[in-house]
Design a protein around this motif. Sequence first.
Motif, mmCIF file in Angstrom:
data_model
loop_
_atom_site.group_PDB
_atom_site.id
_atom_site.type_symbol
_atom_site.label_atom_id
_atom_site.label_comp_id
_atom_site.label_asym_id
_atom_site.label_seq_id
_atom_site.Cartn_x
_atom_site.Cartn_y
_atom_site.Cartn_z
ATOM 1 N N HIS A 1 0.848 -1.194 0.000
ATOM 2 C CA HIS A 1 0.000 0.000 0.000
ATOM 3 C C HIS A 1 0.887 1.249 0.000
ATOM 4 O O HIS A 1 1.854 1.341 0.746
ATOM 5 C CB HIS A 1 -0.902 -0.021 1.235
ATOM 6 C CG HIS A 1 -2.078 0.897 1.133
ATOM 7 N ND1 HIS A 1 -1.960 2.254 1.288
ATOM 8 C CD2 HIS A 1 -3.377 0.655 0.884
ATOM 9 C CE1 HIS A 1 -3.143 2.814 1.155
ATOM 10 N NE2 HIS A 1 -4.025 1.850 0.906
ATOM 11 N N SER A 2 0.557 2.232 -0.821
ATOM 12 C CA SER A 2 1.399 3.421 -0.973
ATOM 13 C C SER A 2 1.510 4.238 0.302
ATOM 14 O O SER A 2 2.474 4.967 0.485
ATOM 15 C CB SER A 2 0.849 4.299 -2.095
ATOM 16 O OG SER A 2 -0.420 4.818 -1.733
ATOM 17 N N VAL A 3 0.572 4.116 1.189
ATOM 18 C CA VAL A 3 0.614 4.903 2.416
ATOM 19 C C VAL A 3 1.849 4.553 3.253
ATOM 20 O O VAL A 3 2.427 5.416 3.907
ATOM 21 C CB VAL A 3 -0.693 4.753 3.212
ATOM 22 C CG1 VAL A 3 -0.788 3.410 3.880
ATOM 23 C CG2 VAL A 3 -0.856 5.871 4.216
ATOM 24 N N PHE A 4 2.321 3.318 3.206
ATOM 25 C CA PHE A 4 3.520 2.936 3.943
ATOM 26 C C PHE A 4 4.761 3.572 3.337
ATOM 27 O O PHE A 4 5.611 4.087 4.058
ATOM 28 C CB PHE A 4 3.671 1.413 3.980
ATOM 29 C CG PHE A 4 2.629 0.735 4.804
ATOM 30 C CD1 PHE A 4 2.524 0.971 6.159
ATOM 31 C CD2 PHE A 4 1.741 -0.146 4.223
ATOM 32 C CE1 PHE A 4 1.559 0.348 6.929
ATOM 33 C CE2 PHE A 4 0.767 -0.775 4.974
ATOM 34 C CZ PHE A 4 0.679 -0.531 6.327
ATOM 35 N N LEU A 5 4.880 3.533 2.019
ATOM 36 C CA LEU A 5 6.033 4.136 1.358
ATOM 37 C C LEU A 5 6.069 5.634 1.608
ATOM 38 O O LEU A 5 7.123 6.200 1.905
ATOM 39 C CB LEU A 5 6.004 3.851 -0.147
ATOM 40 C CG LEU A 5 7.112 4.503 -0.962
ATOM 41 C CD1 LEU A 5 8.473 4.004 -0.511
ATOM 42 C CD2 LEU A 5 6.905 4.245 -2.433
ATOM 43 N N ASN A 6 4.921 6.297 1.503
ATOM 44 C CA ASN A 6 4.882 7.740 1.728
ATOM 45 C C ASN A 6 5.278 8.086 3.158
ATOM 46 O O ASN A 6 5.991 9.053 3.398
ATOM 47 C CB ASN A 6 3.488 8.293 1.422
ATOM 48 C CG ASN A 6 3.152 8.206 -0.042
ATOM 49 O OD1 ASN A 6 4.035 8.111 -0.887
ATOM 50 N ND2 ASN A 6 1.873 8.224 -0.360
ATOM 51 N N ARG A 7 4.820 7.302 4.105
ATOM 52 C CA ARG A 7 5.136 7.556 5.513
ATOM 53 C C ARG A 7 6.619 7.377 5.765
ATOM 54 O O ARG A 7 7.259 8.201 6.421
ATOM 55 C CB ARG A 7 4.316 6.609 6.389
ATOM 56 C CG ARG A 7 4.530 6.818 7.842
ATOM 57 C CD ARG A 7 3.991 8.156 8.265
ATOM 58 N NE ARG A 7 4.026 8.239 9.708
ATOM 59 C CZ ARG A 7 4.018 9.358 10.371
ATOM 60 N NH1 ARG A 7 3.940 10.497 9.737
ATOM 61 N NH2 ARG A 7 4.064 9.360 11.668
#
Length: 166
Positions: A101-107
């Motif tokens: 999920h992209s939210v992990f990479l962004n975080r």
Amino acid sequence: MNTMKTRIMTFSLIGTVLLSAMSCTGFLDRTPYDEVNSTAVYNSAALAEDAVIGVYSNARYDYVTTDANVLWDAYSSTLDPNTLINYSNYPLLMGSVRPSHSVFLNRWKRLYETINRANDVIGNIHSVPDMTPETKACRLAECKFHRAFAYYILNCVWQGVPVYLE
């Protein structure tokens, strides 16, 4: 006809040589106008303060965001329920989140960006000539706190991360 082709080729070659000899030598080497040179930042107290503000810039994202996939307290053992939020929008709480999920990479990216900015200030703020020692000590402590807090969040979510102190 061959004479005409020879003349065209000769003039083209001469033109190319002349243009390359007279090309703009200093024009392409200009410094950008939309950013400050990294060596100049720590020559002025005002620019050094801007660098400290840059360390703060990612901190508010967790609490002021329009991203419906972000409820970072839920990604750790420090969940702070809010009755105004519909928790069904958060894939982790619903059991539908995936590691890709992209939210992990962004975080991850945003936290290490904070750490990198803090390390830059920590390593260079001592060289600001027109900043008082008290202000330098205060800004140094603020940046060390932000770096430590970013590592705390990283460890809450991923439990073991690379540490960069410079």
